[in-house]
Write a protein that holds these residues in place. Structure first.
Motif, mmCIF file in Angstrom:
data_model
loop_
_atom_site.group_PDB
_atom_site.id
_atom_site.type_symbol
_atom_site.label_atom_id
_atom_site.label_comp_id
_atom_site.label_asym_id
_atom_site.label_seq_id
_atom_site.Cartn_x
_atom_site.Cartn_y
_atom_site.Cartn_z
ATOM 1 N N LEU A 292 35.723 33.842 40.252
ATOM 2 C CA LEU A 292 35.321 33.993 38.458
ATOM 3 C C LEU A 292 36.508 34.695 38.069
ATOM 4 O O LEU A 292 37.020 34.846 36.597
ATOM 5 N N ASP A 293 36.945 36.052 38.692
ATOM 6 C CA ASP A 293 38.424 36.809 38.075
ATOM 7 C C ASP A 293 39.552 35.622 37.938
ATOM 8 O O ASP A 293 40.277 36.527 36.802
ATOM 9 N N LEU A 294 39.327 35.270 38.746
ATOM 10 C CA LEU A 294 40.844 34.675 38.503
ATOM 11 C C LEU A 294 40.922 33.587 36.846
ATOM 12 O O LEU A 294 41.097 33.466 36.091
ATOM 13 N N ASP A 295 39.822 32.349 36.760
ATOM 14 C CA ASP A 295 39.507 32.177 35.827
ATOM 15 C C ASP A 295 39.197 32.724 34.877
ATOM 16 O O ASP A 295 39.973 32.809 33.463
ATOM 17 N N ALA A 296 39.015 34.349 35.159
ATOM 18 C CA ALA A 296 38.511 35.278 34.040
ATOM 19 C C ALA A 296 39.899 35.877 33.335
ATOM 20 O O ALA A 296 40.077 35.810 32.176
ATOM 21 N N CYS A 297 41.172 35.359 34.694
ATOM 22 C CA CYS A 297 42.016 36.700 33.668
ATOM 23 C C CYS A 297 42.646 35.366 33.077
ATOM 24 O O CYS A 297 44.170 35.667 32.361
ATOM 25 N N LYS A 298 42.868 33.996 33.579
ATOM 26 C CA LYS A 298 43.848 33.044 32.763
ATOM 27 C C LYS A 298 42.836 32.724 31.903
ATOM 28 O O LYS A 298 43.978 32.372 30.966
ATOM 29 N N ALA A 299 41.632 32.774 31.275
ATOM 30 C CA ALA A 299 41.128 33.220 29.977
ATOM 31 C C ALA A 299 41.765 33.689 29.185
ATOM 32 O O ALA A 299 42.291 33.963 27.944
ATOM 33 N N ARG A 300 42.010 35.427 29.708
ATOM 34 C CA ARG A 300 42.864 35.993 28.887
ATOM 35 C C ARG A 300 44.319 35.889 28.454
ATOM 36 O O ARG A 300 44.363 36.266 27.549
ATOM 37 N N LEU A 301 44.642 35.687 28.838
ATOM 38 C CA LEU A 301 46.038 34.894 29.524
ATOM 39 C C LEU A 301 46.732 33.920 28.772
ATOM 40 O O LEU A 301 47.644 33.771 27.604
ATOM 41 N N LYS A 302 45.228 32.644 28.582
ATOM 42 C CA LYS A 302 45.689 31.885 27.607
ATOM 43 C C LYS A 302 45.631 31.979 26.124
ATOM 44 O O LYS A 302 46.374 31.945 25.337
ATOM 45 N N LYS A 303 44.241 33.550 26.155
ATOM 46 C CA LYS A 303 44.532 33.816 24.714
ATOM 47 C C LYS A 303 45.167 34.444 23.967
ATOM 48 O O LYS A 303 46.155 34.941 22.967
ATOM 49 N N ALA A 304 46.227 35.489 25.396
ATOM 50 C CA ALA A 304 46.951 36.151 24.891
ATOM 51 C C ALA A 304 48.425 35.219 24.200
ATOM 52 O O ALA A 304 49.149 35.626 23.931
#
Length: 170
Positions: A148-160
């Motif tokens: 879940l942490d990894l996916d949240a980081c991926k989502a933030r990176l994608k948004k950034a």
């Protein structure tokens, strides 16, 4: 937040390896069948539900379970008492003594079977459920949280990256 979004279908979920998913499914299946076999074996060895509850409480309190007389041993005791009442010299008394002694041996064998089944069969099943399965569950929760942490980081990176691309366009 990531977990909720995944459940609502709003976020991408990193899938685990198929082999690992298969291992998790096998572990769940093993746990479920082990619990069923353990419970049914306990019912077979001690059919009286109140006696099972009493034994469970003694076990949880780390006390020694009092020894119970088996039904065969109790029948043997009654037959021996009846034989003494009728007279051990009478044919009926002699028969009751012989059958009572056989019932006593059967009751002792039953007691030994229950003891050995508990030690050699039920104990390893309990050890799996209370030891190995707890470890598996703990590690599974840790893996789920890390995913879940990894996916949240991926989502933030994608948004950034999306915001950066939008800023570069304007």
């Amino acid at each position: 937040l990531q977990f909720t979004e995944e459940k609502l279908g709003q976020a991408e979920k990193t899938e685990l390896d198929a082999h690992f998913e298969n291992l998790l499914a096998r572990a769940d299946c093993t746990k479920n069948w082990t619990e069923k076999i353990l419970r049914q074996t306990e019912v077979l060895l001690q059919p009286n539900p109140s006696a099972r509850v009493e034994e469970f409480l003694y076990e949880k309190l780390d006390r020694k379970v009092p020894s119970r007389v088996t039904n065969g041993e109790l029948l043997a005791q009654y037959m021996t008492e009846a034989a003494n009442d009728f007279g051990p010299g009478t044919p009926y008394g002699k028969t009751l003594i012989k059958v009572g002694e056989t019932q006593r041996r059967l009751g002792a064998a039953e007691r030994e079977f229950i003891r050995s089944a508990s030690i050699s069969f039920l104990t390893p099943l309990r050890n799996f459920l209370e030891g190995d399965w707890r470890t598996i569950s703990k590690e599974r929760r840790i893996l789920q949280n890390r995913r879940l942490d990894l996916d949240a980081c991926k989502a933030r990176l994608k948004k950034a990256k999306a915001a950066e691309a939008k800023a570069a366009v304007t």
